[in-house]
Design a protein around this motif. Structure first.
Motif, mmCIF file in Angstrom:
data_model
loop_
_atom_site.group_PDB
_atom_site.id
_atom_site.type_symbol
_atom_site.label_atom_id
_atom_site.label_comp_id
_atom_site.label_asym_id
_atom_site.label_seq_id
_atom_site.Cartn_x
_atom_site.Cartn_y
_atom_site.Cartn_z
ATOM 1 N N PRO A 48 0.819 -1.216 0.000
ATOM 2 C CA PRO A 48 0.000 0.000 0.000
ATOM 3 C C PRO A 48 0.855 1.269 0.000
ATOM 4 C CG PRO A 48 -0.823 -1.576 1.610
ATOM 5 C CD PRO A 48 0.505 -2.087 1.143
ATOM 6 N N ARG A 49 0.377 2.293 -0.674
ATOM 7 C CA ARG A 49 0.988 3.631 -0.663
ATOM 8 C C ARG A 49 -0.056 4.621 -0.159
ATOM 9 N NH1 ARG A 49 6.014 3.574 -3.582
ATOM 10 N NH2 ARG A 49 6.483 1.360 -3.837
ATOM 11 N N PHE A 50 0.410 5.792 0.338
ATOM 12 C CA PHE A 50 -0.488 6.739 0.998
ATOM 13 C C PHE A 50 -0.313 8.148 0.444
ATOM 14 C CE2 PHE A 50 1.159 3.533 4.021
ATOM 15 C CZ PHE A 50 0.030 2.729 4.077
ATOM 16 N N THR A 51 -1.357 8.961 0.652
ATOM 17 C CA THR A 51 -1.325 10.334 0.135
ATOM 18 C C THR A 51 -0.827 11.324 1.168
ATOM 19 O OG1 THR A 51 -3.651 10.587 0.765
ATOM 20 C CG2 THR A 51 -3.192 9.884 -1.501
ATOM 21 N N ASP A 52 -1.134 11.073 2.459
ATOM 22 C CA ASP A 52 -0.784 12.041 3.504
ATOM 23 C C ASP A 52 -0.834 11.336 4.862
ATOM 24 O OD1 ASP A 52 -3.562 11.935 4.344
ATOM 25 O OD2 ASP A 52 -3.998 13.338 2.713
ATOM 26 N N PRO A 53 -0.419 11.994 5.940
ATOM 27 C CA PRO A 53 -0.441 11.373 7.267
ATOM 28 C C PRO A 53 -1.827 10.917 7.719
ATOM 29 C CG PRO A 53 1.068 13.225 7.293
ATOM 30 C CD PRO A 53 0.377 13.256 5.959
ATOM 31 N N ASP A 54 -2.890 11.607 7.296
ATOM 32 C CA ASP A 54 -4.237 11.159 7.662
ATOM 33 C C ASP A 54 -4.543 9.793 7.042
ATOM 34 O OD1 ASP A 54 -4.729 13.394 9.167
ATOM 35 O OD2 ASP A 54 -5.809 14.469 7.590
ATOM 36 N N HIS A 55 -4.091 9.610 5.818
ATOM 37 C CA HIS A 55 -4.258 8.319 5.149
ATOM 38 C C HIS A 55 -3.463 7.239 5.885
ATOM 39 C CE1 HIS A 55 -4.222 6.022 1.019
ATOM 40 N NE2 HIS A 55 -5.039 5.490 1.898
ATOM 41 N N GLN A 57 -2.807 7.288 9.070
ATOM 42 C CA GLN A 57 -3.535 7.036 10.306
ATOM 43 C C GLN A 57 -4.633 5.992 10.101
ATOM 44 O OE1 GLN A 57 -3.421 8.815 13.774
ATOM 45 N NE2 GLN A 57 -4.192 6.713 13.870
ATOM 46 N N ALA A 58 -5.387 6.136 9.010
ATOM 47 C CA ALA A 58 -6.452 5.179 8.728
ATOM 48 C C ALA A 58 -5.880 3.780 8.529
ATOM 49 C CB ALA A 58 -7.241 5.623 7.496
ATOM 50 N N TYR A 59 -4.739 3.683 7.871
ATOM 51 C CA TYR A 59 -4.103 2.389 7.641
ATOM 52 C C TYR A 59 -3.622 1.770 8.954
ATOM 53 C CZ TYR A 59 -0.718 -1.066 5.975
ATOM 54 O OH TYR A 59 -0.011 -2.224 5.754
ATOM 55 N N VAL A 60 -2.961 2.565 9.787
ATOM 56 C CA VAL A 60 -2.471 2.054 11.073
ATOM 57 C C VAL A 60 -3.638 1.570 11.930
ATOM 58 C CG1 VAL A 60 -1.336 2.698 13.232
ATOM 59 C CG2 VAL A 60 -0.355 3.420 11.047
ATOM 60 N N ASP A 61 -4.741 2.310 11.917
ATOM 61 C CA ASP A 61 -5.924 1.879 12.665
ATOM 62 C C ASP A 61 -6.409 0.513 12.178
ATOM 63 O OD1 ASP A 61 -5.853 4.220 14.105
ATOM 64 O OD2 ASP A 61 -7.444 5.214 12.963
ATOM 65 N N ARG A 62 -6.411 0.315 10.853
ATOM 66 C CA ARG A 62 -6.866 -0.966 10.308
ATOM 67 C C ARG A 62 -5.893 -2.091 10.646
ATOM 68 N NH1 ARG A 62 -8.331 2.197 5.868
ATOM 69 N NH2 ARG A 62 -6.618 1.467 4.557
ATOM 70 N N ALA A 427 -12.972 -19.970 -3.812
ATOM 71 C CA ALA A 427 -12.017 -18.869 -3.955
ATOM 72 C C ALA A 427 -10.844 -19.318 -4.798
ATOM 73 C CB ALA A 427 -11.518 -18.431 -2.583
ATOM 74 N N ARG A 428 -10.255 -18.377 -5.532
ATOM 75 C CA ARG A 428 -9.081 -18.701 -6.331
ATOM 76 C C ARG A 428 -7.854 -18.763 -5.433
ATOM 77 N NH1 ARG A 428 -5.918 -14.252 -7.252
ATOM 78 N NH2 ARG A 428 -6.826 -12.243 -6.737
ATOM 79 N N LEU A 429 -6.900 -19.547 -5.833
ATOM 80 C CA LEU A 429 -5.620 -19.572 -5.133
ATOM 81 C C LEU A 429 -4.832 -18.351 -5.547
ATOM 82 C CD1 LEU A 429 -4.506 -23.286 -5.443
ATOM 83 C CD2 LEU A 429 -5.660 -22.200 -3.547
ATOM 84 N N GLY A 430 -4.098 -17.779 -4.607
ATOM 85 C CA GLY A 430 -3.311 -16.611 -4.949
ATOM 86 C C GLY A 430 -2.568 -16.104 -3.761
ATOM 87 N N SER A 431 -2.230 -14.826 -3.764
ATOM 88 C CA SER A 431 -1.470 -14.220 -2.661
ATOM 89 C C SER A 431 -2.201 -13.000 -2.157
ATOM 90 C CB SER A 431 -0.067 -13.849 -3.134
ATOM 91 O OG SER A 431 -0.143 -12.985 -4.247
ATOM 92 N N GLU A 432 -3.521 -13.148 -1.914
ATOM 93 C CA GLU A 432 -4.284 -12.020 -1.417
ATOM 94 C C GLU A 432 -3.764 -11.606 -0.050
ATOM 95 O OE1 GLU A 432 -5.486 -14.393 -3.852
ATOM 96 O OE2 GLU A 432 -6.948 -14.997 -2.444
ATOM 97 N N PRO A 433 -3.593 -10.309 0.192
ATOM 98 C CA PRO A 433 -3.143 -9.860 1.490
ATOM 99 C C PRO A 433 -4.217 -10.033 2.549
ATOM 100 C CG PRO A 433 -3.708 -7.988 0.140
ATOM 101 C CD PRO A 433 -3.807 -9.199 -0.747
ATOM 102 N N GLY A 434 -3.817 -10.047 3.818
ATOM 103 C CA GLY A 434 -4.765 -10.228 4.893
ATOM 104 C C GLY A 434 -5.614 -9.011 5.152
ATOM 105 N N LEU A 435 -5.192 -7.827 4.675
ATOM 106 C CA LEU A 435 -5.991 -6.626 4.816
ATOM 107 C C LEU A 435 -6.695 -6.328 3.497
ATOM 108 C CD1 LEU A 435 -3.563 -4.277 6.738
ATOM 109 C CD2 LEU A 435 -5.606 -5.346 7.630
ATOM 110 N N PRO A 436 -7.805 -5.608 3.508
ATOM 111 C CA PRO A 436 -8.467 -5.262 2.260
ATOM 112 C C PRO A 436 -7.520 -4.578 1.307
ATOM 113 C CG PRO A 436 -9.833 -4.670 4.148
ATOM 114 C CD PRO A 436 -8.497 -5.078 4.695
ATOM 115 N N SER A 437 -7.773 -4.776 0.002
ATOM 116 C CA SER A 437 -6.839 -4.256 -0.988
ATOM 117 C C SER A 437 -6.735 -2.742 -0.944
ATOM 118 C CB SER A 437 -7.288 -4.697 -2.389
ATOM 119 O OG SER A 437 -8.601 -4.253 -2.663
ATOM 120 N N GLY A 438 -7.738 -2.087 -0.408
ATOM 121 C CA GLY A 438 -7.668 -0.638 -0.324
ATOM 122 C C GLY A 438 -6.880 -0.133 0.855
ATOM 123 N N ALA A 439 -6.384 -1.048 1.688
ATOM 124 C CA ALA A 439 -5.651 -0.626 2.886
ATOM 125 C C ALA A 439 -4.390 0.103 2.497
ATOM 126 C CB ALA A 439 -5.312 -1.833 3.745
#
Length: 439
Positions: A48-55, A57-62, A427-439
């Motif tokens: 994941p990449r982020f736009t600003d510190p608020d973004h 913060q939301a990621y750290v909370d998740r 479900a398909r086999l793959g390498s899905e991350p444990g957090l939502p893709s938008g994290a």
């Protein structure tokens, strides 16, 4: 007092970040990493990449919420679970450094002051690892926590990349080699047990089997090397309790255990009452098979219970002989027959997926290093050693006959068979991350 490991850790993490950048530029292509004379191939999860510190913060909370919801705990010296302590993210005036202040605050330089470099998960999770370590510095405790954090977030390939970077900088991580591999497999299986998301569960199983296969290949090569004589394992056997005598579905549990054993280079002998199975092979393989089976059988039973509760099996009818009326009659399929068909289909499809994961892992190893005569000989030698040991021990143990399993039930309960296949393959086999893709 200066931390002697800081410079090496920063160098390792710069290398790790560079690898992730390379993988990001060539999506869908394996990342090639040279480790000594060996070239290894990785397919890391999306960072994941982020736009600003608020973004951020939301990621750290998740991240903290995910750790809490999956039961992952990180205790400090006083026994407090640090995942339950909130972390605040603030903007930092300087642009050169991201920092955790030790009191639950992460300072991230915003883009406006030149902090774009820090607005990425590789940097943010480094600071979260400081919070979860409960102590300062970049020693082995911190590095082990950082690796564990990646694994707990469903990012085992990123964890392996970071571990590789640490090793290239001659940094210890607390657990290495075979023990670390077995711990990682156990972690993946626990994640599969905890998640309620079918896609994540399936991905964790696939990762565990692929990791097990790579581990088995590495050990096979080590066994064949005179330089690793002191690390050689000898074949052994261990009896696994499948269930108590008279318990229903024992034959289906045995079938599942056999399929897991087959995917991991073990031979097996089954007790006539289906209550126990003796596994023959190398100790590390037996450990892996027991862990995989324990998780898979739990999931199979849970899926079967859910199918029966849904009542979907009642749509099936079965032709049975009515002795009183002396004629054939159509009756609803009994729940036990439906469960049997469900288990058979579930096991058959999971067996396919384990085999696919094993095959992919072997091909990846071949891609990293073209199959040499020594590798081929080592794998063949391992197979022969297990077969010879199995033949010897079954003769000594007086094992006779062939296990025939149980009668096929799929035709009697086609909807349950289909449901079992769907439950194992939704479900398909793959390498899905444990957090939502938008994290």
């Amino acid at each position: 007092m200066p931390d002697p490991d800081t410079t090496a850790v920063y160098a390792a993490e710069d290398l790790y970040a560079d690898w992730l950048d390379r993988a990001r530029r060539t999506p869908g292509e394996p990342l090639q990493v040279r480790v000594g004379e060996e070239v290894r191939s990785f397919e890391p999860e999306v960072e994941p990449r982020f736009t600003d510190p608020d973004h951020v913060q939301a990621y750290v909370d998740r991240v903290l919420a995910h750790l809490t919801s999956t039961g992952a705990t990180y205790d400090d010296a006083e026994g407090r679970d640090l995942t339950a302590i909130p972390v605040r993210v603030r903007a930092r005036r300087g642009r050169r450094q991201a920092e955790y202040d030790g009191d639950g605050v992460i300072a991230i330089p915003p883009r406006e002051v030149g902090g774009a470099w820090s607005l990425r998960a590789a940097v943010v999770l480094h600071e979260v690892a400081h919070h979860l370590t409960g102590a300062g510095g970049h020693g082995a405790d911190f590095r082990g926590t950082h690796l564990r954090l990646l694994e707990d977030l469903g990012l085992p390939v990123q964890a392996e990349l970071l571990h590789t970077a640490y090793r290239l900088q001659s940094l210890e991580t607390g657990v290495d080699g075979d023990d670390r591999t077995l711990l990682r497999i156990g972690k993946l299986l626990r994640q599969a047990e905890r998640t309620t998301n079918a896609a994540e569960r399936d991905a964790f199983f696939a990762k565990a089997q692929a990791l097990a296969t790579r581990h088995q290949i590495a050990l096979a090569v080590a066994r064949a090397s005179a330089q690793d004589e002191e690390r050689r394992e000898d074949p052994t056997y261990e009896t696994v309790q499948v269930g108590e005598r008279g318990k229903r579905s024992l034959a289906r549990f045995v079938r599942l255990l056999l399929e897991v054993a087959r995917a991991n280079d073990l031979k097996a002998a089954i007790y006539s009452d289906n209550t126990r199975v003796t596994l023959y092979g190398f100790p590390s393989d037996i450990t892996i098979v027991k862990a995989l089976y324990a998780t898979l059988v739990t999931q199979m039973v849970a899926d079967g219970d859910a199918h029966l509760r849904s009542g979907a099996h009642k749509a099936d009818v079965q032709e049975v002989w009515d002795a009183r009326r002396r004629r054939w009659a159509s009756r609803p399929v009994h729940g036990s027959t439906a469960r049997t068909a469900f288990y058979e289909a579930w096991t058959a499809h999971v067996a396919e997926r384990l085999t696919e994961a094993r095959t992919r892992a072997r091909r990846q190893v071949e891609a990293e290093q073209p199959p040499s005569a020594s590798t081929e000989v080592a794998l063949r030698a391992k197979e022969i050693e297990v077969v010879d040991y199995f033949d010897k021990m079954t003769t000594e143990h007086g094992v006779r006959g062939t296990w025939r399993g149980a009668a096929y039930a799929g035709a009697a309960a086609p909807s349950s068979w289909g449901a079992g296949t769907s439950a194992a393959a939704r479900a398909r086999l793959g390498s899905e991350p444990g957090l939502p893709s938008g994290a």
